[in-house]
Structures are given as structure tokens and as C-alpha cells.
Design a protein around this motif. Structure first.
Motif, PDB file in Angstrom:
ATOM      1  N   TYR A 120      -0.537  -0.957  -8.208  1.00 13.23           N
ATOM      2  CA  TYR A 120      -1.154  -2.255  -7.931  1.00 13.23           C
ATOM      3  C   TYR A 120      -0.203  -3.331  -8.420  1.00 13.23           C
ATOM      4  O   TYR A 120       0.655  -3.091  -9.285  1.00 13.23           O
ATOM      5  CB  TYR A 120      -2.542  -2.382  -8.573  1.00 13.23           C
ATOM      6  N   HIS A 122       0.306  -6.826 -10.301  1.00  9.02           N
ATOM      7  CA  HIS A 122      -0.317  -7.756 -11.251  1.00  9.02           C
ATOM      8  C   HIS A 122       0.523  -9.025 -11.294  1.00  9.02           C
ATOM      9  O   HIS A 122       1.735  -8.978 -11.510  1.00  9.02           O
ATOM     10  CB  HIS A 122      -0.404  -7.136 -12.647  1.00  9.02           C
ATOM     11  N   GLU A 124       0.756 -12.864 -12.983  1.00  8.92           N
ATOM     12  CA  GLU A 124       0.313 -13.889 -13.935  1.00  8.92           C
ATOM     13  C   GLU A 124       1.274 -15.061 -13.795  1.00  8.92           C
ATOM     14  O   GLU A 124       2.389 -15.027 -14.319  1.00  8.92           O
ATOM     15  CB  GLU A 124       0.286 -13.356 -15.360  1.00  8.92           C
ATOM     16  N   LEU A 148      -9.797  -3.358 -13.613  1.00 15.72           N
ATOM     17  CA  LEU A 148      -8.632  -4.213 -13.824  1.00 15.72           C
ATOM     18  C   LEU A 148      -8.961  -5.411 -14.712  1.00 15.72           C
ATOM     19  O   LEU A 148      -8.131  -5.845 -15.521  1.00 15.72           O
ATOM     20  CB  LEU A 148      -8.062  -4.677 -12.484  1.00 15.72           C
ATOM     21  N   HIS A 152      -6.881  -5.820 -18.273  1.00 20.76           N
ATOM     22  CA  HIS A 152      -6.084  -7.000 -18.592  1.00 20.76           C
ATOM     23  C   HIS A 152      -6.849  -8.009 -19.450  1.00 20.76           C
ATOM     24  O   HIS A 152      -6.351  -9.114 -19.684  1.00 20.76           O
ATOM     25  CB  HIS A 152      -5.587  -7.649 -17.291  1.00 20.76           C
ATOM     26  N   LEU A 157      -9.677 -12.839 -13.855  1.00 23.95           N
ATOM     27  CA  LEU A 157      -8.699 -12.219 -12.968  1.00 23.95           C
ATOM     28  C   LEU A 157      -9.309 -12.083 -11.569  1.00 23.95           C
ATOM     29  O   LEU A 157     -10.458 -11.662 -11.422  1.00 23.95           O
ATOM     30  CB  LEU A 157      -8.329 -10.838 -13.509  1.00 23.95           C
ATOM     31  N   VAL A 159      -9.207 -10.267  -7.963  1.00 16.01           N
ATOM     32  CA  VAL A 159      -8.717  -8.974  -7.474  1.00 16.01           C
ATOM     33  C   VAL A 159      -8.996  -8.823  -5.978  1.00 16.01           C
ATOM     34  O   VAL A 159     -10.100  -9.095  -5.505  1.00 16.01           O
ATOM     35  CB  VAL A 159      -9.383  -7.811  -8.239  1.00 16.01           C
ATOM     36  N   ALA A 201      -3.887  -8.100  -8.242  1.00 15.80           N
ATOM     37  CA  ALA A 201      -4.687  -8.789  -9.262  1.00 15.80           C
ATOM     38  C   ALA A 201      -3.926 -10.032  -9.710  1.00 15.80           C
ATOM     39  O   ALA A 201      -2.768  -9.936 -10.133  1.00 15.80           O
ATOM     40  CB  ALA A 201      -4.940  -7.869 -10.446  1.00 15.80           C
ATOM     41  N   ARG A 203      -3.772 -13.948 -11.713  1.00 20.08           N
ATOM     42  CA  ARG A 203      -4.274 -14.997 -12.607  1.00 20.08           C
ATOM     43  C   ARG A 203      -3.326 -16.168 -12.503  1.00 20.08           C
ATOM     44  O   ARG A 203      -2.127 -16.051 -12.783  1.00 20.08           O
ATOM     45  CB  ARG A 203      -4.325 -14.494 -14.054  1.00 20.08           C
TER      46      ARG A 203
END
Length: 615
Positions: A120, A122, A124, A148, A152, A157, A159, A201, A203
Motif C-alpha cells: 500500500y 502511505h 504524509e 491502517l 499509523h 487518515l 484511505v 492512505a 494525510r
């Protein structure tokens, strides 16, 4: 500037993530989201590529208004070559994911290749990392999102992921974000699964800045919100009843495809309508509908949150489905209900929950079940073939087939290939209610002549959202036309198709166009983005996008022969309703449509058209 001017390119084969500048020359021609991502896709892949091979690419894209204060500015799209159709696929979703991606500083993510193991992505803000997803493979969308967020330690978050349908290559698998918003059609989830990519995912805390003219933008946005609030559809109908407000309206006029398009009116429509969702149940005294819900920045709030009846056979022993969850919208209620002759509201909700939970398009699933039920009633499919009796009207069969399909069990594997392949396999291809391999939505092309043309010419296969002439034929928006007339429909449809391409590329929701015209949208784009975004330039852009998609499909092997409808719609008249006795008069409209598009009689854009649009 509205754009972040950055693309994240993820090579899944090599396991690398890299940043690159957005092609601003292309942005000036295609704006964003659907248009701009389609330009990237057609520039980077062979149109003849196998959609489920590593050579295909999958693009997540936002628009310049995504994440801004514009009403409904929370949209994102997933663009790829679709496995259900072999045509270009662009599937649009709401919720909060798109705005989060934009706020993290990215206009677009381009996935290429195939990971050797499940992963996956991620994100940020500016940091993007591919992480192992072996423990997530086999999990539902709902479990994946919860896992997830815990992993985290971030409840905010956002997703976007596939469930087991995408992993199992169900050809109409969806990508689901925020638990029950979906990039739902054309099998984009199957492409994601073929790449061993389980989830994205995100943020983002950077926000969306760089609006070209903030004061003008706020003025245009404020004016637009006022128009939405004062409109009967966007200010009252959709917030109160959601898209399900259409169930009784379309059925009563005789335009609701029923039992695999055998009929155009469903006697059980009232039991599964928006009004029924508001009524108190005899079993527990509660209403099916709990509340409405809005996506990011939306002032319409058409989403439904519903609670299933805990005593219903489908969930009696499954308390995990008892709470409030994503509710039925018109297209899913129609596909799971009318298309199969099922009038059990709770059964529809259960099947819809399975589609949300494991990432599957309820329109194609429900319509494929309709084909299964007709084949069963004709004796072509038997109980031994399917594993159960599946006559029209069987809520039990609907629920069991949903379970089998999302899990890839038994006959569910065949259902997961869609009705075109299923009906062909059993020797009755004409019983597949599809265009270019994609199943019809909830409007009959015999009763609504403009929609018949819209289905036949849609670049992504049968689709209502590529040119929603229902607005004109049913609601009189922006002008009232007789649904039974063919005169003027090619011109009307072309205008709708080009305008929708603009909306889809901006980051806004197409539902705004129940109230807005381009005169409401253009000032928002002009104020947000530098350059010339006059009405004339936007209309040319919409036309450019449509022709770009057409070019890709022609190069992929589709032709004017694919701009057609199933024999049933062309030869079997409506039995009841205002259009009784009518068939889809496609032959009267298609030549004029091609002419207005600037295409040859064979449906190919002419050299002059390509030059005029800069293709």
C-alpha cells in the motif's frame, strides 16, 4: 494557481516513488482530473495493452477546484484502461480522500508496473512510501481502512482501497474510499488488484493555496452556493431524499428497466423507494434511513446513511451489519431491485453493503444478476449450474449471489466477469444489457430516446453520468424536451457530454448541474486558475476531452459498430407507460450525432476536427 503542480509517480515493479512537475501546457488544454489524467494515460500506454497487465497504468487525479471552498469540491477520479470494456475508464468518487490528496500537495498519482507482493502507498504531505500489505490482502475495504488508521495512529487518515472483489479480478470491481464512497464503474478496482496494490492512505496538512484571484474566487463560490441552496433539486430534493427521489418518478413514467429490460415498470418500486426509506418499519419502529451525509465541501448532502433491519434473513446472524452504514442510492437500488424484480428493501441494503465492503460496482453486479435470472427462467442456467434457484424476484438469490461474487466462490466467479461474458458463455449474448461490455444504469433507452443515444455513444460504455439528458427529458433542466422525440437529441447530448467533461475535470460534482449552468462554473474556474478560461475555451476543452477519449478507444480496437444498443432495446417495444410501443430510435440519431461531432460517417474524428481541437 489551484494546481499543486506536482505529480507523484509510483513504480510498483521497482518499489520507487518520485516527484515530477505537472505538465502545465497540458493543464492549460485539459484542466485537471478526468481530462488531464486521460491525456497522461493516452500519452503513456499502448491502447492495445491488456488492462490487467503490468503495462497498463492507473492514475489517481484531482481537479484544480478539489480541496477548495467551492461547493462539492471534493472529487477525484481514477483513470485507466478498463478491463470490463477494453475502453478508456474514468471513475469519479467523492468523500474526503480527493481533498486530502490535494492538501498533501499532489495533483495526481501515476501507478505503473506491478509489485511482486501486496503493498500500500502511505502519503504524509510530501513523503510517499510503499509499505508491505501482505496482512491486508484478503481483508475487506472496511477492515483495511480501520487497520491502517490504527497502524499509523491517525484517525484522520484518508484511505482509498480495494476489497476482495478487486483482488479476485472481478471485472467490475470498485475502489472505495471513506468506507462507502466509490470510484465505482468500469473495473478500476480490478486493475488496482492486478498491480498488487491494496490501498492508498493519505494525510495532508498543507492546504490548498495559490488561488489566482482569491477575492473573485470567494465571490463566485458564494454566488454558486446561493444558487444551489435556492434550487428545488439541490436545495430540497437531494438533501431530503437523495438520488432515490428518482425511483417512483422514473418508474411511473415507464422508463425504469425491469427484469433485465423485459419491462419498463416495476410493480414493487414503491417498496424500495426514497419514500419507503423514510417510513417506520413494523419490526422495530425505526426508519430505514438514519440521516443524510455530505462529501467534502458539499452543500447538497445527497448521501444516505441507513440501518438494516436486524431481523432480516440476510443479517440475523451477522451483527457486524446492524449499525448505521452507507445507504442505497437510486442506481444501486434500481440495479439490485428493479433489474431483478426484487422488492425487498432490506435485501437490497444487504447486497449494497457487500458491494461497499468488498469494493464492487452495484450497477454492473445487479444488472448481471438480472441476466442470470432471465437465463434461469429460460432454463439455460439450472440450479446445478448456479448452486441455487435464481428466479426473478428472489431476494435470497440476490443476497447469496452477492456473497459468492465478492468472495470469488463458485458461480460467483462467472458473475464477476459481467453479463456480456456470462451471456456469451451460455449462448445468449443478446441477453446482456450492455454497451461496450458495461451494464446499463437505471433509465430505459426506449422511453428516454436521448439516453439511448447517450448509452450508445458513451466512451466508457453504458453510462448515465457522461451525458445526463434525463435532466432535460424528465426534469426540464435546462430546457424541457419530449423524451419520446429524437429531433434535437444529438445536439442536446453533445452539449451535455462536453459540459460534463468540464465538470469532471474541475474537481466539482456533476450533481451541481441540476442547478448550475456553465455560467455558474466558469467564474469559479477563471478565478482559481491563471490563463484564459472563458466559456468558449472551456467548451472547446470539453469537446477536446471527448475526442481524446474517442481516439484512444478507436486505437484500442473499438469502432462505430460498438456505438449500438442490445437488440431488445432496438426491436422489442415498451409494453407499458407513456412510451408504450416505442423502441430506441438509434438509427435516426447516430448519423446526426457523428456529423455534429465532426466525425466521419464511420465515427472517426476528421483531420479538420483534430486540428481544430489541437489533438
Amino acid at each position: 494557481m489551484a494546481w499543486t503542480r506536482k505529480i507523484l509517480r509510483v513504480n510498483l515493479t521497482q518499489g520507487t516513488c518520485s516527484s515530477e512537475p505537472l505538465n502545465m501546457a497540458w493543464a492549460a488544454q485539459y484542466l485537471g482530473q478526468r481530462g488531464l489524467a486521460s491525456k497522461y494515460l493516452v500519452s503513456e500506454i499502448d491502447p492495445q495493452v491488456d488492462p490487467l497487465s503490468p503495462e497498463n497504468k492507473l492514475i489517481y487525479a484531482t481537479g484544480p477546484l478539489t480541496g477548495t471552498m467551492a461547493s462539492t469540491g471534493g472529487r477525484y477520479s481514477v483513470i485507466t484502461k478498463g478491463p470490463l470494456t477494453g475502453a478508456i475508464a474514468c471513475s469519479n468518487s467523492g468523500g474526503y480522500f480527493g481533498a486530502e490528496l490535494k492538501s498533501a500537495g499532489w495533483d495526481m498519482i501515476i501507478f505503473e508496473g506491478k509489485s511482486p507482493q501486496p503493498v500500500y502507498l502511505h502519503i504524509e504531505n510530501q513523503q510517499a512510501t510503499l509499505l508491505p500489505a501482505d496482512d491486508l490482502w484478503g481483508k475487506t475495504v472496511w477492515d483495511t481502512e480501520g487497520t491502517l488508521k490504527k497502524r499509523h495512529q491517525d484517525s484522520l487518515l484518508r484511505v482509498s482501497s480495494i476489497g476482495r472483489a478487486g483482488e479476485n479480478q472481478v471485472l467490475f470491481a470498485a475502489i472505495v474510499n471513506d468506507l462507502h464512497r466509490a470510484a465505482g464503474r468500469s473495473g478500476v478496482g480490478a486493475v488496482m488488484g492486478s498491480k498488487n496494490l491494496k490501498a492508498v492512505a493519505v494525510r495532508g496538512t498543507l492546504g490548498v493555496g495559490n488561488i489566482a484571484d482569491p477575492k473573485a474566487f470567494m465571490a463566485a463560490v458564494t454566488a454558486g452556493k446561493k444558487v444551489l441552496a435556492e434550487n428545488a433539486v439541490t436545495g430540497q430534493g437531494l438533501p431530503t431524499y437523495g438520488t432515490q427521489v428518482l425511483m417512483n418518478v422514473i418508474n411511473e413514467m415507464g422508463a425504469s428497466p425491469t427484469r433485465n429490460h423485459r419491462d419498463v415498470q416495476f410493480e414493487g418500486a414503491r417498496k424500495i423507494s426514497a419514500e419507503a426509506m423514510h417510513e417506520k418499519r413494523a419490526t422495530d419502529g425505526r426508519t430505514h434511513l438514519v440521516t443524510n451525509q455530505a462529501c467534502f465541501g458539499c452543500t447538497i448532502a445527497c448521501g444516505r446513511i441507513s440501518r438494516i433491519d436486524e431481523t432480516h434473513f440476510s443479517v440475523q446472524t451477522k451483527p457486524e451489519y446492524w449499525g448505521a452504514n452507507g445507504g442505497l442510492e437510486y442506481e444501486s437500488a434500481w440495479a439490485l431491485g428493479n433489474a431483478n424484480g426484487v422488492d425487498d428493501l432490506e435485501a437490497l441494503q444487504y447486497a449494497n453493503l457487500l458491494c461497499n465492503e468488498d469494493g464492487m460496482d452495484p450497477i454492473s453486479f445487479g444488472a448481471t444478476v438480472g441476466a442470470v435470472m432471465e437465463l434461469f427462467e429460460l432454463g439455460i442456467l439450472t440450479r446445478e449450474d448456479i448452486g441455487l434457484d435464481a428466479p426473478f424476484g428472489s431476494a435470497a438469490a440476490l443476497c447469496r449471489l452477492a456473497e459468492m461474487t465478492v468472495r470469488g466462490e463458485g458461480f460467483g466467479k462467472i458473475v464477476g466477469q459481467g453479463s456480456k461474458r456470462l451471456c456469451t458463455q451460455y449462448g445468449r449474448p443478446e441477453l446482456s444489457m450492455t454497451v461496450k461490455g458495461q451494464e446499463f444504469p437505471a433509465y430505459d433507452g426506449r422511453a428516454l430516446q436521448g439516453m439511448g443515444l447517450a448509452y450508445a455513444t458513451s466512451n466508457r460504455g453504458a453510462c448515465h453520468l457522461r451525458g445526463y439528458v434525463v435532466s432535460s427529458e424528465v426534469f426540464g433542466i435546462p430546457v424541457k424536451t419530449d423524451p419520446r422525440d429524437t429531433d434535437g437529441k444529438p445536439e442536446l447530448l453533445k452539449a451535455f457530454q462536453d459540459a460534463t467533461a468540464i465538470v469532471d475535470s474541475s474537481g466539482l460534482c456533476v450533481f451541481t448541474t441540476f442547478a448550475w449552468t456553465l455560467n455558474d462554473i466558469q467564474p469559479q474556474i477563471q478565478a482559481a486558475c491563471p490563463g484564459d478560461w472563458s466559456l468558449e475555451s472551456l467548451l472547446a476543452m470539453g469537446e477536446r476531452i471527448w475526442n481524446l477519449e474517442r481516439d484512444f478507444n478507436l486505437a484500442a480496437g473499438l469502432s462505430s459498430k460498438d456505438d449500438t444498443l442490445p437488440p431488445r432495446l432496438l426491436t422489442e417495444p415498451c409494453k407499458t407507460g407513456a412510451s408504450k410501443g416505442m423502441v430506441a430510435e438509434l438509427g435516426k440519431m447516430l448519423p446526426e450525432y457523428y456529423r455534429l461531432r465532426g466525425w466521419t460517417p464511420d465515427g472517426v474524428p476528421t483531420t479538420a476536427t483534430r486540428a481544430r481541437l489541437g489533438l
